[in-house]
Design a protein around this motif. Structure first.
Motif, short mmCIF file in Angstrom:
data_model
loop_
_atom_site.label_atom_id
_atom_site.label_comp_id
_atom_site.label_asym_id
_atom_site.label_seq_id
_atom_site.Cartn_x
_atom_site.Cartn_y
_atom_site.Cartn_z
N ASP A 1 -4.36 -18.17 -19.00
CA ASP A 1 -5.14 -19.23 -19.62
C ASP A 1 -6.31 -19.67 -18.75
O ASP A 1 -7.07 -20.55 -19.15
CB ASP A 1 -4.25 -20.44 -19.92
CG ASP A 1 -3.25 -20.14 -21.02
OD1 ASP A 1 -2.23 -20.83 -21.07
OD2 ASP A 1 -3.49 -19.21 -21.82
N THR B 1 -8.94 -18.06 -18.10
CA THR B 1 -10.18 -17.39 -18.45
C THR B 1 -11.11 -18.34 -19.19
O THR B 1 -10.66 -19.31 -19.81
CB THR B 1 -9.92 -16.14 -19.31
OG1 THR B 1 -9.31 -16.54 -20.54
CG2 THR B 1 -9.06 -15.13 -18.58
N VAL B 2 -12.40 -18.05 -19.10
CA VAL B 2 -13.40 -18.81 -19.83
C VAL B 2 -14.26 -17.84 -20.63
O VAL B 2 -14.39 -16.67 -20.27
CB VAL B 2 -14.30 -19.65 -18.89
CG1 VAL B 2 -13.50 -20.73 -18.19
CG2 VAL B 2 -15.00 -18.78 -17.87
N ALA B 3 -14.82 -18.33 -21.70
CA ALA B 3 -15.68 -17.50 -22.56
C ALA B 3 -17.11 -17.58 -22.05
O ALA B 3 -17.66 -18.67 -21.87
CB ALA B 3 -15.60 -17.99 -24.00
N VAL C 1 -19.04 -12.37 -26.96
CA VAL C 1 -18.25 -13.24 -26.08
C VAL C 1 -17.26 -12.40 -25.28
O VAL C 1 -16.58 -11.54 -25.84
CB VAL C 1 -17.49 -14.30 -26.91
CG1 VAL C 1 -16.58 -15.13 -26.01
CG2 VAL C 1 -18.46 -15.19 -27.66
N GLU C 2 -17.23 -12.64 -23.99
CA GLU C 2 -16.25 -12.00 -23.10
C GLU C 2 -15.45 -13.10 -22.43
O GLU C 2 -15.99 -14.14 -22.08
CB GLU C 2 -16.95 -11.16 -22.02
CG GLU C 2 -17.63 -9.93 -22.53
CD GLU C 2 -16.66 -8.84 -22.97
OE1 GLU C 2 -15.50 -8.83 -22.49
OE2 GLU C 2 -17.06 -8.01 -23.80
N ARG C 3 -14.18 -12.86 -22.25
CA ARG C 3 -13.33 -13.82 -21.53
C ARG C 3 -13.18 -13.32 -20.10
O ARG C 3 -12.86 -12.15 -19.88
CB ARG C 3 -11.98 -13.96 -22.22
CG ARG C 3 -12.19 -14.51 -23.63
CD ARG C 3 -11.13 -15.41 -24.14
NE ARG C 3 -10.67 -16.48 -23.32
CZ ARG C 3 -11.11 -17.74 -23.39
NH1 ARG C 3 -12.07 -18.06 -24.21
NH2 ARG C 3 -10.58 -18.67 -22.63
N VAL C 4 -13.46 -14.21 -19.15
CA VAL C 4 -13.51 -13.82 -17.74
C VAL C 4 -12.77 -14.87 -16.91
O VAL C 4 -12.81 -16.06 -17.22
CB VAL C 4 -14.98 -13.73 -17.26
CG1 VAL C 4 -15.06 -13.34 -15.80
CG2 VAL C 4 -15.76 -12.75 -18.11
N ARG C 5 -12.15 -14.42 -15.85
CA ARG C 5 -11.54 -15.34 -14.88
C ARG C 5 -12.42 -15.36 -13.64
O ARG C 5 -12.65 -14.33 -13.02
CB ARG C 5 -10.14 -14.87 -14.51
CG ARG C 5 -9.42 -15.80 -13.55
CD ARG C 5 -8.03 -15.31 -13.22
NE ARG C 5 -7.66 -14.29 -14.14
CZ ARG C 5 -6.70 -14.32 -15.09
NH1 ARG C 5 -5.96 -15.19 -15.20
NH2 ARG C 5 -6.46 -13.38 -15.93
N GLN D 1 -18.76 -19.26 -11.75
CA GLN D 1 -18.85 -19.46 -13.20
C GLN D 1 -20.21 -20.00 -13.60
O GLN D 1 -20.75 -19.62 -14.63
CB GLN D 1 -17.75 -20.41 -13.65
CG GLN D 1 -17.73 -20.65 -15.14
CD GLN D 1 -16.60 -21.57 -15.56
OE1 GLN D 1 -15.62 -21.75 -14.84
NE2 GLN D 1 -16.73 -22.14 -16.73
N GLY E 1 -22.14 -19.91 -20.36
CA GLY E 1 -20.88 -20.11 -21.06
C GLY E 1 -21.07 -19.97 -22.56
O GLY E 1 -22.10 -20.39 -23.11
N ASP F 1 -19.61 -21.52 -24.79
CA ASP F 1 -19.39 -22.78 -25.50
C ASP F 1 -20.70 -23.41 -25.97
O ASP F 1 -20.69 -24.36 -26.75
CB ASP F 1 -18.60 -23.76 -24.63
CG ASP F 1 -19.28 -24.05 -23.30
OD1 ASP F 1 -20.06 -23.19 -22.82
OD2 ASP F 1 -19.02 -25.12 -22.73
#
Length: 188
Positions: free
Chosen positions: A21, A23-25, A46-50, A57, A62, A64
């Protein structure tokens, strides 16, 4: 003993789920794009990345929020590459000349389109060896389909982004040739 193994597995599983959880978009570029290309919503995925920390970051956009309007790429980006804030700049701050190139449709890959990065080679007349790459790693800004341009000359038009100095050198090269033949090679 079995209860301890089950409890340990639950704790490990909970930690793995919690880590997933983190990860961020963020926005990534769908296809390869070159410098000078406007950044549009349909160019992004959109890619989800940690990220390891907040500073890392902050270097990326982002997902969002939308990417600001009226920005262009200031350097080439590859397909799937995360959109770094340093990769874009205001459109007005990136001066380029829009240079039209007329090319035989058989001398340009059919999938060359806006945002493609290409090299332009020129030779003296059909059947002659290429003089040299006249323009290297330039971005295609517009690439009307062959059907849209065929009726006028039988050639395909591409419009590439070139700085003043390279545009002048390209025009001098073409002006010095009797019957220049242009070939476009697509970078991948």
């Amino acid at each position: 003993m079995g209860v301890l193994l089950v409890a340990g597995s639950v704790v490990v599983g909970a930690r793995l789920l919690a880590a997933a959880d983190d990860t961020v978009a963020v926005w990534a570029v769908r296809d390869e794009r070159g410098a000078g290309t406007p950044v549009r919503d349909d160019d992004l995925v959109v890619e989800r990345v940690r990220f390891t920390d907040a500073a890392a970051q902050e270097r990326y956009f982002g997902a969002d929020r939308p990417v600001p309007d009226d920005v262009v790429l200031v350097r080439a980006v590859g397909a799937g590459e995360l959109l770094a804030r340093t990769a874009v700049g205001p459109a007005a701050a990136t001066p380029v000349l829009r240079v039209p190139i007329e090319v035989d449709p058989h001398r340009v890959p059919p999938d060359v389109g806006a945002g493609s990065v290409v090299d332009v080679w020129v030779s003296e007349g059909p059947g002659q060896p290429a003089v040299r790459p006249a323009l290297s790693a330039v971005t295609v800004l517009a690439a009307p389909s062959y059907d849209d341009t065929f009726g006028v000359t039988g050639a395909r038009q591409l419009v590439v982004a070139v700085d003043d100095d390279r545009a002048a050198a390209f025009e001098r090269l073409l002006g010095g040739l009797q019957d220049p033949v242009v070939r476009v090679l697509q970078r991948s």
